[in-house]
Each structure stands twice: as structure tokens, then as C-alpha cells.
Design a protein around this motif. Structure first.
Motif, PDB file in Angstrom:
ATOM      1  N   SER A  87       4.749  -3.899  -1.520  1.00 63.93           N
ATOM      2  CA  SER A  87       4.026  -4.683  -2.522  1.00 63.93           C
ATOM      3  C   SER A  87       4.110  -4.051  -3.901  1.00 63.93           C
ATOM      4  O   SER A  87       3.651  -2.928  -4.105  1.00 63.93           O
ATOM      5  CB  SER A  87       2.556  -4.814  -2.121  1.00 63.93           C
ATOM      6  N   GLN A  89       2.380  -4.892  -6.267  1.00 66.51           N
ATOM      7  CA  GLN A  89       1.003  -4.806  -6.757  1.00 66.51           C
ATOM      8  C   GLN A  89       0.418  -3.413  -6.535  1.00 66.51           C
ATOM      9  O   GLN A  89      -0.498  -3.011  -7.235  1.00 66.51           O
ATOM     10  CB  GLN A  89       0.123  -5.849  -6.078  1.00 66.51           C
ATOM     11  N   ASP A  90       0.951  -2.667  -5.573  1.00 68.47           N
ATOM     12  CA  ASP A  90       0.451  -1.322  -5.291  1.00 68.47           C
ATOM     13  C   ASP A  90       0.967  -0.286  -6.293  1.00 68.47           C
ATOM     14  O   ASP A  90       0.448   0.825  -6.357  1.00 68.47           O
ATOM     15  CB  ASP A  90       0.889  -0.878  -3.887  1.00 68.47           C
ATOM     16  N   THR A  93      -1.582   1.020  -9.017  1.00 62.50           N
ATOM     17  CA  THR A  93      -2.690   1.660  -8.310  1.00 62.50           C
ATOM     18  C   THR A  93      -2.266   3.032  -7.787  1.00 62.50           C
ATOM     19  O   THR A  93      -2.993   4.011  -7.918  1.00 62.50           O
ATOM     20  CB  THR A  93      -3.161   0.778  -7.132  1.00 62.50           C
TER      21      THR A  93
END
Length: 127
Positions: A87, A89-90, A93
Motif C-alpha cells: 500500500s 498509503q503506508d 506513515t
């Protein structure tokens, strides 16, 4: 790069672990593997690796929790960490959490080796 460099690989996907283990061993690294976060933490503490390849998304104890646990443990020196995830999106983070590098799965073997080389080429204290 030293052939004495130890790398711990933590990922719940055994196929990925096998592929990474083979590539890194072929490049001359000592490779130790764990298939979940709790096992990985124990391995890091016992082996004191020079680098950790850590999957973000794992059952029970995810990679971000492993990284935070290492950072919060005054008795453990946190090695450089390359986070792996399918992902995108990780990515931010993981980097914000203290990862030194991020690779999106699937990745090419050359990208993995480039990331490892890049982390090892950063002077101590600069990562």
C-alpha cells in the motif's frame, strides 16, 4: 557493505521472505527471518542486526508497532529499518514513524538491493 552485515527480514508472506532471503544471501549478507512482529522483535533483540526489512501490514503485531516498540526500548539500539508494503498509503506513515526507506510491493530485486546499499552507505548518525 560488509559481508558480516546482518539483516533481519520480518514479513508474514513466506514467499516474499524466501525471495528476499535468497537475494540478500546471494549478495553476501547474513539473513535471519521472522514471520510475525513478535517473533521479529525477539530476533532483533537476540541478533542485533545491522538492518531490518519490515513489512508494514502483518497480523497480531504490525510493522509500525514493531518499529515503535524498538524505538521505545532503552535497552535496544534501533537498527536502520526499510519498511515494505503493498500500500502506497503506508509510505508517509512509515517514514514519519522513523523508517529509513520504503519499498512498495511488488518491487524488483534490484530495487531491494539498491535500498539496502543506500541505507548502509549513510554515515552512522545520519540516517
Amino acid at each position: 557493505m560488509s559481508h558480516d552485515s546482518k539483516i533481519v527480514v520480518i514479513d508474514d508472506d513466506r514467499g516474499i521472505v524466501l525471495g528476499v532471503q535468497m537475494r540478500l544471501a546471494h549478495a553476501g549478507y547474513q539473513v535471519h527471518v521472522a514471520y510475525d512482529g513478535a517473533e521479529g522483535l525477539e530476533l532483533i533483540r537476540s541478533e542485533n542486526p545491522d538492518l531490518v526489512l519490515l513489512d508494514v501490514q502483518m497480523p497480531h503485531l504490525d510493522g509500525l508497532s514493531v518499529l515503535k516498540t524498538l524505538q521505545d526500548d532503552p535497552d535496544t539500539v534501533t537498527p536502520p529499518v526499510i519498511m515494505l508494503s503493498a500500500s502506497l498509503q503506508d509510505r508517509q506513515t512509515a517514514l514519519d514513524a522513523g523508517a529509513h526507506y520504503f519499498l512498495t510491493k511488488p518491487y524488483r530485486s534490484s530495487d531491494l538491493l539498491d535500498a539496502v546499499t543506500s541505507v548502509f552507505s549513510v554515515p552512522a548518525g545520519m540516517g
